[in-house]
Structures are given as structure tokens and as C-alpha cells.
Design a protein around this motif. Structure first.
Motif, short mmCIF file in Angstrom:
data_model
loop_
_atom_site.label_atom_id
_atom_site.label_comp_id
_atom_site.label_asym_id
_atom_site.label_seq_id
_atom_site.Cartn_x
_atom_site.Cartn_y
_atom_site.Cartn_z
N HIS A 123 0.82 -1.22 0.00
CA HIS A 123 0.00 0.00 0.00
C HIS A 123 0.85 1.26 0.00
O HIS A 123 0.39 2.33 -0.42
N GLU A 179 -0.26 4.34 -2.02
CA GLU A 179 -0.84 5.45 -1.26
C GLU A 179 -0.08 6.76 -1.53
O GLU A 179 -0.70 7.82 -1.62
N TRP A 189 -1.30 7.97 -4.79
CA TRP A 189 -2.72 8.32 -4.65
C TRP A 189 -2.87 9.69 -4.01
O TRP A 189 -3.69 10.51 -4.45
N GLN A 219 -6.68 3.38 -5.30
CA GLN A 219 -7.48 3.17 -4.09
C GLN A 219 -8.05 1.76 -4.06
O GLN A 219 -8.08 1.11 -3.00
N ILE A 258 -5.19 -0.57 -3.15
CA ILE A 258 -4.85 -0.41 -1.73
C ILE A 258 -5.84 -1.21 -0.88
O ILE A 258 -5.43 -1.95 0.04
#
Length: 217
Positions: A24, A28, A31, A53, A56
Motif C-alpha cells: 500500500h 498510497e 494516490w 485506491q 490499496i
């Protein structure tokens, strides 16, 4: 390869290595960057951001299932399906139909994410393997693992610098590069970091010995 693809591939390489929680981190990071871009332009979430997302939350669902948190795994699987649902069969060359099928199962039977092998997430038809990735993708994977396992950040950071310098000098057989790939692949990471530390110490000793050779007093 643009910035989004680099971070995407880094997370996929960690996912392929079974590092579902660490995966992640690069996803992330990108993101959040894309979210700032969307906020500046006043637009809604981009398809790239929805993809990240969804991935994740897919990795998080697997992580929770493997720690026995069935409710958390089920909820995250359903949420991930929502993010990925509006995308096509592939997005950014990531095959999404198998992921959505897997998530539908986990949403109803979260134990499946612990009992069975998680779905392989393919990029352009194959899983992403750190051993065949470029150095900058490997470096992103390693940075995520430093945080995940509280590895020696200073040693690993210097190893990344030396590996990058070796590649810039045309030394493709750099021990720093091969050991950093091994670090992503798993196994005895404490031993790999120790070996990296030994190479860092030798390189620093050699460089410090050269620095003063041409000084004139």
C-alpha cells in the motif's frame, strides 16, 4: 515510464512478493499526489486514483483476512469492488476482471483470502517481479520495506545511492543492486541488510582513503 506507472509497478512487485501490507505504501504515496492534483483542478477523482485506491483496499482486505479480521476483510473487499467497478477490463495495463471476481468472493466469504492464494494481479499479462524491474522501481519497494520491518534506514539509503551510482557508471553487476533486489524477494532480510552494510562500509572506507590523496598542504 511515467511517475504513476513507477509507483503502480512498485506496489505490484511487493504484492507479488506477498508483501500485502507494504504494497500500500507506494500506491498510497501516488494516490495522495494525484489527489492534490485533482483538488487543484477542481476535478473529481481520476481513473488512476480510483485504480490505486481499489488496489490499496484489495491488499488491505487480504491483510485483514490473514489476521483473522473477517469483518474488516469483507468490508474492504466490497469497498475495493466499488472503486474498481467503474474501470474497464484493464486500466494502466492492470488486469482487473480477475481482481473483481476475487473481491466478490472475499466480500461474501472472507476466509477465502486466507485459505486460498490471493489473486495474482497482472500487469500487461504477467505479475510484476522485482527481479525484472528497473532500479528505481526496486528502490521504491525497498523504501516501503524499510518502514514495514523497521530496517536500518541509513544503511539501506546509502546502498540505494551506491547502487544508483554504479548503474550510472555502467556497473550492472553492482552488489548493491543485486542485494536490494534480494531484499524485496524476501528470505532472511536481516542477513541481506547486514551484507549491504558490509558493502557500504567497504565503499565508504575506499572513498575516504582516496579523498585526501591529492590534497596539497
Amino acid at each position: 515510464m511515467d511517475r504513476t506507472e513507477r509507483y503502480l509497478r512498485a506496489g505490484l512487485a511487493l504484492y507479488t512478493a506477498g508483501e500485502y501490507h507494504a504494497a500500500h505504501d507506494p500506491w498510497e504515496h501516488r494516490w495522495l499526489e494525484l489527489g492534490a492534483d485533482d483538488a487543484e483542478t477542481g476535478g473529481a477523482d481520476s481513473p488512476d486514483r480510483r485504480l490505486l485506491q481499489g488496489l490499496i483496499q484489495t491488499a488491505a482486505a487480504i491483510h485483514h483476512a490473514r489476521t483473522g479480521n473477517w469483518e474488516g476483510a469483507s468490508g474492504l473487499a466490497e469497498s475495493a469492488r466499488g472503486y474498481l467497478g467503474g474501470l474497464g477490463a484493464t486500466h494502466r495495463d492492470v488486469s482487473l476482471d480477475p481482481v473483481r471476481t476475487f473481491l466478490a468472493t472475499v466480500a461474501v466469504t472472507p476466509e477465502a483470502a486466507e485459505r486460498d492464494d490471493p489473486v495474482a494481479i497482472d500487469f500487461d499479462g504477467t505479475p510484476v517481479d522485482a527481479a525484472t524491474e528497473g532500479f528505481e522501481t526496486v528502490a521504491l519497494c525497498v523504501e516501503a520495506l524499510v518502514e514495514e520491518y523497521d530496517l536500518d534506514e541509513a544503511t539501506v539509503g546509502r546502498a540505494i545511492e551506491y547502487g544508483r551510482a554504479d548503474l550510472d557508471d555502467g556497473r550492472a553487476s553492482s552488489p548493491f543492486v543485486s542485494l536490494l533486489v534480494d531484499l524485496v524477494g524476501g528470505g532472511n532480510r536481516a542477513l541481506v541488510v547486514k551484507r549491504l552494510g558490509d558493502h557500504v562500509d567497504r565503499r565508504e572506507h575506499r572513498e575516504s582513503g582516496v579523498e585526501g590523496l591529492f590534497d596539497v598542504e
